[in-house]
Design an enzyme around this catalytic site. Sequence first.
Site, PDB file in Angstrom:
ATOM      1  N   CYS A  33      65.844  -5.554   8.855  1.00  0.00           N
ATOM      2  CA  CYS A  33      65.665  -4.410   7.955  1.00  0.00           C
ATOM      3  C   CYS A  33      66.590  -4.464   6.744  1.00  0.00           C
ATOM      4  O   CYS A  33      66.395  -3.722   5.784  1.00  0.00           O
ATOM      5  CB  CYS A  33      65.891  -3.108   8.714  1.00  0.00           C
ATOM      6  N   ASP A  35      69.654  -3.459   6.588  1.00  0.00           N
ATOM      7  CA  ASP A  35      70.673  -2.412   6.570  1.00  0.00           C
ATOM      8  C   ASP A  35      72.074  -3.015   6.736  1.00  0.00           C
ATOM      9  O   ASP A  35      72.254  -4.004   7.449  1.00  0.00           O
ATOM     10  CB  ASP A  35      70.433  -1.412   7.710  1.00  0.00           C
ATOM     11  N   CYS A  63      69.119   3.265   7.277  1.00  0.00           N
ATOM     12  CA  CYS A  63      68.163   4.295   7.684  1.00  0.00           C
ATOM     13  C   CYS A  63      68.851   5.499   8.337  1.00  0.00           C
ATOM     14  O   CYS A  63      70.065   5.490   8.557  1.00  0.00           O
ATOM     15  CB  CYS A  63      67.171   3.684   8.659  1.00  0.00           C
ATOM     16  N   CYS A 107      69.333  -0.168  15.618  1.00  0.00           N
ATOM     17  CA  CYS A 107      70.342   0.451  14.745  1.00  0.00           C
ATOM     18  C   CYS A 107      71.637   0.696  15.525  1.00  0.00           C
ATOM     19  O   CYS A 107      72.724   0.623  14.958  1.00  0.00           O
ATOM     20  CB  CYS A 107      69.826   1.759  14.163  1.00  0.00           C
TER      21      CYS A 107
HETATM   22  S1  FES Z   1      66.216   0.293  10.438  1.00  0.00           S
HETATM   23 FE1  FES Z   1      67.748  -1.208  10.475  1.00  0.00          FE
HETATM   24  S2  FES Z   1      69.562  -0.287  11.106  1.00  0.00           S
HETATM   25 FE2  FES Z   1      68.039   1.203  11.156  1.00  0.00          FE
END
Ligand code: FES
Length: 159
Positions: A33, A35, A63, A107
């Site tokens: 993702c 992040d 997110c 996450c």
């Molecule tokens: S979608 Fe990747 S850490 Fe939440």
Amino acid sequence: MYTKKVMEHFKNPHNLGNIKNPDGIGKVGNLVCGDVMHIYIKVGENKKKEKIIKDIKFETFGCVAALATSSVVTDLAKGKTLNKALELKKDDIVKSLGGLPQIKIHCSFLAIDALSEAIYDYLTKNKKSIPKKLEKNHEIIKKELEVIEERYKDLLKKK
Ligand code: FES
């Protein structure tokens, strides 16, 4: 989709920000993702002279669940000895949040990894022995972060 607890932490995150002159910094990223999460720690001692997490803060670019898990991991780790903080698992985070959607479980790994990286950084800087499991985990996390930085390097340059 998200529990009330998740939304509380998302809207009003605990320990948000950074620490000046931290004793350890953990930087992690998720390959899928993209992040990114940073955790900063200050290390102190308890009455038994054991090293503890005296202060902890985080910065997360991600997110809703990434923000909520970062917030809750700082709550769970604060005041704990380094060894106890290293024992925290993603299940502890998910439980504290009253659950996470299956697709968002990763996450919570990010939050645990950021914490363990901050402790790793502290132990390395202070020339303390590193548990084997922590060393192995660090190598994996480091590679993932390198891939993310490579992926976004053009974007970062433009800033
Ligand atoms: S979608 Fe990747 S850490 Fe939440």
